[in-house]
Design a protein around this motif. Structure first.
Motif, mmCIF file in Angstrom:
data_model
loop_
_atom_site.group_PDB
_atom_site.id
_atom_site.type_symbol
_atom_site.label_atom_id
_atom_site.label_comp_id
_atom_site.label_asym_id
_atom_site.label_seq_id
_atom_site.Cartn_x
_atom_site.Cartn_y
_atom_site.Cartn_z
ATOM 1 N N PHE A 23 6.384 13.756 41.458
ATOM 2 C CA PHE A 23 6.689 12.852 40.348
ATOM 3 C C PHE A 23 7.795 13.451 39.482
ATOM 4 N N GLU A 24 7.680 14.741 39.183
ATOM 5 C CA GLU A 24 8.686 15.402 38.344
ATOM 6 C C GLU A 24 10.067 15.338 38.988
ATOM 7 N N ASP A 25 10.156 15.624 40.272
ATOM 8 C CA ASP A 25 11.442 15.556 40.975
ATOM 9 C C ASP A 25 12.019 14.143 40.936
ATOM 10 N N ALA A 26 11.203 13.166 41.266
ATOM 11 C CA ALA A 26 11.670 11.774 41.271
ATOM 12 C C ALA A 26 12.052 11.339 39.860
ATOM 13 N N PHE A 27 11.248 11.701 38.887
ATOM 14 C CA PHE A 27 11.499 11.330 37.496
ATOM 15 C C PHE A 27 12.860 11.849 37.035
ATOM 16 N N HIS A 28 13.137 13.124 37.320
ATOM 17 C CA HIS A 28 14.402 13.714 36.862
ATOM 18 C C HIS A 28 15.620 13.128 37.570
ATOM 19 N N GLU A 29 15.417 12.534 38.725
ATOM 20 C CA GLU A 29 16.529 11.866 39.412
ATOM 21 C C GLU A 29 16.845 10.502 38.788
ATOM 22 N N VAL A 30 15.860 9.871 38.153
ATOM 23 C CA VAL A 30 16.097 8.531 37.588
ATOM 24 C C VAL A 30 16.122 8.498 36.069
ATOM 25 N N ALA A 31 15.726 9.579 35.407
ATOM 26 C CA ALA A 31 15.613 9.541 33.940
ATOM 27 C C ALA A 31 16.068 10.849 33.310
ATOM 28 N N GLN A 32 17.351 11.126 33.380
ATOM 29 C CA GLN A 32 17.868 12.384 32.841
ATOM 30 C C GLN A 32 17.787 12.473 31.318
ATOM 31 N N GLU A 33 17.759 11.342 30.639
ATOM 32 C CA GLU A 33 17.770 11.324 29.179
ATOM 33 C C GLU A 33 16.373 11.223 28.570
ATOM 34 N N THR A 34 15.351 11.466 29.380
ATOM 35 C CA THR A 34 13.976 11.350 28.912
ATOM 36 C C THR A 34 13.210 12.607 29.276
ATOM 37 N N ASP A 35 12.415 13.103 28.334
ATOM 38 C CA ASP A 35 11.565 14.268 28.598
ATOM 39 C C ASP A 35 10.307 13.834 29.338
ATOM 40 N N ALA A 125 9.653 3.122 41.918
ATOM 41 C CA ALA A 125 8.518 2.754 41.067
ATOM 42 C C ALA A 125 8.704 3.289 39.650
ATOM 43 N N ILE A 126 9.129 4.537 39.535
ATOM 44 C CA ILE A 126 9.363 5.127 38.211
ATOM 45 C C ILE A 126 10.480 4.373 37.501
ATOM 46 N N ALA A 127 11.564 4.100 38.209
ATOM 47 C CA ALA A 127 12.682 3.353 37.611
ATOM 48 C C ALA A 127 12.237 1.973 37.154
ATOM 49 N N GLN A 128 11.395 1.317 37.950
ATOM 50 C CA GLN A 128 10.885 -0.014 37.600
ATOM 51 C C GLN A 128 10.105 0.050 36.285
ATOM 52 N N VAL A 129 9.222 1.021 36.148
ATOM 53 C CA VAL A 129 8.423 1.151 34.928
ATOM 54 C C VAL A 129 9.312 1.506 33.741
ATOM 55 N N LEU A 130 10.256 2.417 33.944
ATOM 56 C CA LEU A 130 11.118 2.846 32.840
ATOM 57 C C LEU A 130 12.100 1.762 32.406
ATOM 58 N N SER A 131 12.340 0.775 33.255
ATOM 59 C CA SER A 131 13.268 -0.308 32.891
ATOM 60 C C SER A 131 12.617 -1.354 31.984
ATOM 61 N N ILE A 132 11.307 -1.289 31.834
ATOM 62 C CA ILE A 132 10.604 -2.255 30.985
ATOM 63 C C ILE A 132 10.910 -1.957 29.522
ATOM 64 N N ASN A 133 11.289 -2.986 28.794
ATOM 65 C CA ASN A 133 11.491 -2.852 27.348
ATOM 66 C C ASN A 133 10.125 -3.033 26.696
ATOM 67 N N TRP A 134 9.436 -1.931 26.446
ATOM 68 C CA TRP A 134 8.057 -1.987 25.977
ATOM 69 C C TRP A 134 7.933 -2.601 24.592
ATOM 70 N N SER A 135 8.981 -2.512 23.785
ATOM 71 C CA SER A 135 8.881 -3.079 22.436
ATOM 72 C C SER A 135 8.817 -4.604 22.473
ATOM 73 N N GLU A 136 9.343 -5.228 23.517
ATOM 74 C CA GLU A 136 9.305 -6.684 23.647
ATOM 75 C C GLU A 136 8.291 -7.154 24.687
ATOM 76 N N HIS A 137 7.700 -6.212 25.394
ATOM 77 C CA HIS A 137 6.845 -6.539 26.532
ATOM 78 C C HIS A 137 5.415 -6.836 26.096
ATOM 79 N N ARG A 138 4.828 -7.794 26.748
ATOM 80 C CA ARG A 138 3.410 -8.094 26.571
ATOM 81 C C ARG A 138 2.723 -7.848 27.911
ATOM 82 N N PRO A 139 1.530 -7.301 27.879
ATOM 83 C CA PRO A 139 0.826 -7.030 29.146
ATOM 84 C C PRO A 139 0.602 -8.309 29.944
ATOM 85 N N PRO A 140 0.525 -8.191 31.251
ATOM 86 C CA PRO A 140 0.255 -9.359 32.076
ATOM 87 C C PRO A 140 -1.092 -9.980 31.709
ATOM 88 N N THR A 141 -1.136 -11.273 31.747
ATOM 89 C CA THR A 141 -2.391 -11.955 31.434
ATOM 90 C C THR A 141 -3.205 -12.233 32.691
#
Length: 150
Positions: A23-35, A125-141
């Protein structure tokens, strides 16, 4: 452990060291600006959250089957704690049993993601989750939109 206040953070709680490493390896390949902050189990996750929030992480990837405190227990605690209850939680597990998926849907998880079978699928999968704008997102109903495909 120190967490930078200038970069957004994502948390991962998973007791499997191999899964954390991938997960760490994949994460760092898609999200360099996130800890990425990793916990070895649910108990450690809750301790880290207690010490570091606010600010909350952008999202928590939460495994279900962990020692000391399961993902189910963590999710309940997160949803019942005022300073944590609005943090997006993506269940990240090898378990694909309907009863578990239904349970975390009812508990208020934002999405359910089965651990992908390959590194490229994990990155997607990580990129898909990180692309969600959580401030505007509502959980699936509905449950069919709750389970993410990767």
């Amino acid at each position: 452990m120190s967490i930078s206040n200038t970069k957004p953070s994502v948390f991962l709680a998973d007791d499997d060291p191999d899964d954390r490493y991938l997960f760490e390896d994949a994460f760092h390949e898609v999200a360099q600006e996130t800890d990425l902050v990793m916990a070895n189990d649910g108990k450690e996750l809750m301790e880290i959250l207690d010490l570091t929030v606010p600010p909350p992480p952008e999202v928590i990837f939460l495994d279900l089957n962990m020692p000391f405190k399961s993902g189910f227990e963590c999710l309940s605690e997160i949803r019942e704690t005022n300073k944590l209850k609005d943090i997006p939680v993506v269940i990240f597990s090898t378990t694909s049993e309907k009863e578990f998926i239904d349970r975390v849907f009812q508990q208020g998880a934002n999405y359910y993601l089965c651990k992908p079978s390959s590194f490229p699928k994990l990155k997607n999968a990580i990129a898909q989750v990180l692309s969600i704008n959580w401030s505007e997102h509502r959980p699936p109903t509905t449950r069919d939109k709750f389970v993410l495909q990767c």
